[in-house]
Scaffold this motif. Structure first.
Motif, mmCIF file in Angstrom:
data_model
loop_
_atom_site.group_PDB
_atom_site.id
_atom_site.type_symbol
_atom_site.label_atom_id
_atom_site.label_comp_id
_atom_site.label_asym_id
_atom_site.label_seq_id
_atom_site.Cartn_x
_atom_site.Cartn_y
_atom_site.Cartn_z
ATOM 1 N N GLN A 93 0.927 -1.007 0.012
ATOM 2 C CA GLN A 93 0.116 0.117 0.039
ATOM 3 C C GLN A 93 0.860 1.128 0.158
ATOM 4 O O GLN A 93 0.572 2.175 -0.989
ATOM 5 N N GLU A 94 1.980 1.217 0.765
ATOM 6 C CA GLU A 94 2.861 2.363 0.820
ATOM 7 C C GLU A 94 3.498 2.604 -0.590
ATOM 8 O O GLU A 94 3.423 3.703 -1.035
ATOM 9 N N ILE A 95 3.754 1.397 -1.188
ATOM 10 C CA ILE A 95 4.513 1.669 -2.398
ATOM 11 C C ILE A 95 3.673 2.198 -3.461
ATOM 12 O O ILE A 95 4.196 3.244 -4.234
ATOM 13 N N LEU A 96 2.272 1.844 -3.384
ATOM 14 C CA LEU A 96 1.395 2.435 -4.227
ATOM 15 C C LEU A 96 1.065 3.987 -4.165
ATOM 16 O O LEU A 96 1.221 4.605 -4.939
ATOM 17 N N GLU A 97 1.054 4.261 -2.635
ATOM 18 C CA GLU A 97 1.012 5.599 -2.445
ATOM 19 C C GLU A 97 2.328 6.381 -3.111
ATOM 20 O O GLU A 97 2.047 7.680 -3.401
ATOM 21 N N TYR A 98 3.376 5.932 -2.690
ATOM 22 C CA TYR A 98 4.598 6.697 -3.054
ATOM 23 C C TYR A 98 4.919 6.902 -4.359
ATOM 24 O O TYR A 98 5.093 7.917 -5.012
ATOM 25 N N ARG A 99 4.599 5.875 -5.270
ATOM 26 C CA ARG A 99 4.693 5.777 -6.544
ATOM 27 C C ARG A 99 3.715 6.836 -7.362
ATOM 28 O O ARG A 99 4.004 7.517 -8.108
ATOM 29 N N THR A 100 2.353 7.023 -6.645
ATOM 30 C CA THR A 100 1.544 7.877 -7.022
ATOM 31 C C THR A 100 1.876 9.171 -6.943
ATOM 32 O O THR A 100 1.647 10.049 -7.724
ATOM 33 N N LYS A 101 2.339 9.334 -5.643
ATOM 34 C CA LYS A 101 2.762 10.713 -5.396
ATOM 35 C C LYS A 101 4.016 11.146 -6.085
ATOM 36 O O LYS A 101 4.043 12.288 -6.672
ATOM 37 N N GLN A 158 12.424 17.747 -5.937
ATOM 38 C CA GLN A 158 12.805 17.133 -4.611
ATOM 39 C C GLN A 158 11.665 16.589 -3.995
ATOM 40 O O GLN A 158 12.194 15.306 -3.569
ATOM 41 N N GLN A 159 10.693 16.845 -4.239
ATOM 42 C CA GLN A 159 9.600 16.148 -3.715
ATOM 43 C C GLN A 159 9.352 14.685 -4.590
ATOM 44 O O GLN A 159 9.089 13.763 -3.708
ATOM 45 N N ALA A 160 9.314 14.787 -5.802
ATOM 46 C CA ALA A 160 9.229 13.626 -6.489
ATOM 47 C C ALA A 160 10.534 12.676 -5.979
ATOM 48 O O ALA A 160 10.359 11.338 -5.749
ATOM 49 N N ASP A 161 11.577 13.043 -5.855
ATOM 50 C CA ASP A 161 12.828 12.350 -5.551
ATOM 51 C C ASP A 161 12.829 11.918 -4.336
ATOM 52 O O ASP A 161 12.803 10.591 -3.716
ATOM 53 N N ARG A 162 11.985 12.575 -3.358
ATOM 54 C CA ARG A 162 11.919 11.835 -2.053
ATOM 55 C C ARG A 162 10.893 10.865 -1.779
ATOM 56 O O ARG A 162 11.146 9.760 -0.996
ATOM 57 N N PHE A 163 9.740 11.167 -2.741
ATOM 58 C CA PHE A 163 8.910 9.826 -2.815
ATOM 59 C C PHE A 163 9.473 8.785 -3.678
ATOM 60 O O PHE A 163 9.302 7.337 -3.033
ATOM 61 N N HIS A 164 10.434 8.854 -4.534
ATOM 62 C CA HIS A 164 10.915 7.830 -5.044
ATOM 63 C C HIS A 164 11.977 7.329 -4.267
ATOM 64 O O HIS A 164 11.986 5.917 -4.067
ATOM 65 N N LYS A 165 12.739 7.971 -3.422
ATOM 66 C CA LYS A 165 13.674 7.209 -2.543
ATOM 67 C C LYS A 165 12.716 6.482 -1.351
ATOM 68 O O LYS A 165 13.055 5.274 -1.055
#
Length: 301
Positions: A93-101, A158-165
């Protein structure tokens, strides 16, 4: 003791009957000894089989205990695996959320350049603002607008990179948990095989015990039959011994009558005293020493 006419042939007949009975008694005793030996052999066989049954059932219970112990381990491992599955559900679920963000922020990007280039352009524009004293208001506004646009773009990156990390880190956790789950599944399979082996050994031991118990029960039935035969033979022996005693007493009585007749024919007064002592002895009365000697003299006791 009254005078009784004794037929010598009757004494011989009783003697022969007595000898026949004694021979029959010996035969019965021999038969009884053989039966008792056979009985003991069957008792020993039965007891040995029952001992085998006990040993096999004990072994089966040991296999059962080992199987149950392993099953408890499997139960705990399955519980651990379920916990991992629950953690994986959360991580998925977290992966789905992080990928979506991450994808949402990437869609907001307007410039096709890396963050380093954007940061470099921002620094150049800020340097121009700080070092150019002759900058016009129009140029200053233009630079400020560009810096704002670049800063916004940089923030998006930076936000996209943060969620990617976070996405990458979460995927690593997923991989680790998957490895742990696989290791648990392999261990469960290994233990399940062991449990099945102990279960099969337990079943074989119980089945063997049941088969041997049938043999033991057959032996026990043989023991019961032989005990009944032994009881019957002992009853026959008691009956034949009763007859022997009866004939022996009859034989002795006739011999005694014969002896009395012989002694009276010889006019032996001491023999009459011995007969009187014998009558007292039969009545249970106390005898004198002389009377005992007379009884021994004439072989009446």
């Amino acid at each position: 003791m009254p005078t009784v006419k004794v037929d010598p042939e009757e004494i011989k007949s009783i003697k022969r009957e007595l000898e026949a009975l004694e021979k029959e008694r010996n035969e019965i005793r021999a038969k009884l000894d053989a039966l008792e030996k056979e009985l003991q052999d069957w008792v020993q066989k039965r007891d040995e089989k029952n001992k085998e049954v006990q040993q096999l059932r004990q072994k089966a219970r040991e296999y059962q205990a080992k199987r149950d112990e392993i099953n408890e381990q499997i139960k705990q491992l399955k519980k651990n695996r379920e916990e991992i599955n629950s953690q994986l559900d959360i991580l998925y679920q977290e992966i789905l959320e992080y990928r979506t963000k991450r994808d949402e922020y990437n869609q907001l990007r307007r410039l096709k350049m890396p963050a380093e280039k954007i940061q470099e352009k921002i620094e150049k524009l800020e340097w121009e603002l700080q070092t150019n004293p002759n900058i016009t208001p129009e140029r200053e506004k233009q630079i400020v607008d560009q810096i704002q646009i670049l800063a916004t773009e940089l923030e998006i990156i930076q936000q996209a990179d943060r969620f990617h990390k976070k996405l990458v880190e979460t995927r690593k956790k997923v991989d680790q948990l998957k490895k742990a789950r696989k290791a648990i599944s392999l261990e469960i399979q290994k233990l399940a095989n062991q449990s099945q082996q102990f279960h099969e050994q337990m079943i074989r031991a119980f089945n063997q015990a049941d088969e041997i118990k049938k043999e033991a029960d057959e032996y026990h039935q043989k023991v019961i039959e032989l005990r009944e035969k032994v009881r019957e033979i002992r009853e026959q022996l008691r009956e034949i011994e009763r007859k022997i005693q009866e004939y022996d007493e009859k034989h002795k009585e006739l011999i005694a009558y014969k002896l009395v007749a012989q002694m009276r024919a010889k006019k032996d007064s001491n023999f009459d005293k011995a007969v009187e002592a014998l009558e007292k002895f039969k009545r249970g009365e106390k005898l004198t020493l002389d009377e005992l000697l007379l009884l021994q003299r004439y072989n009446l006791v």
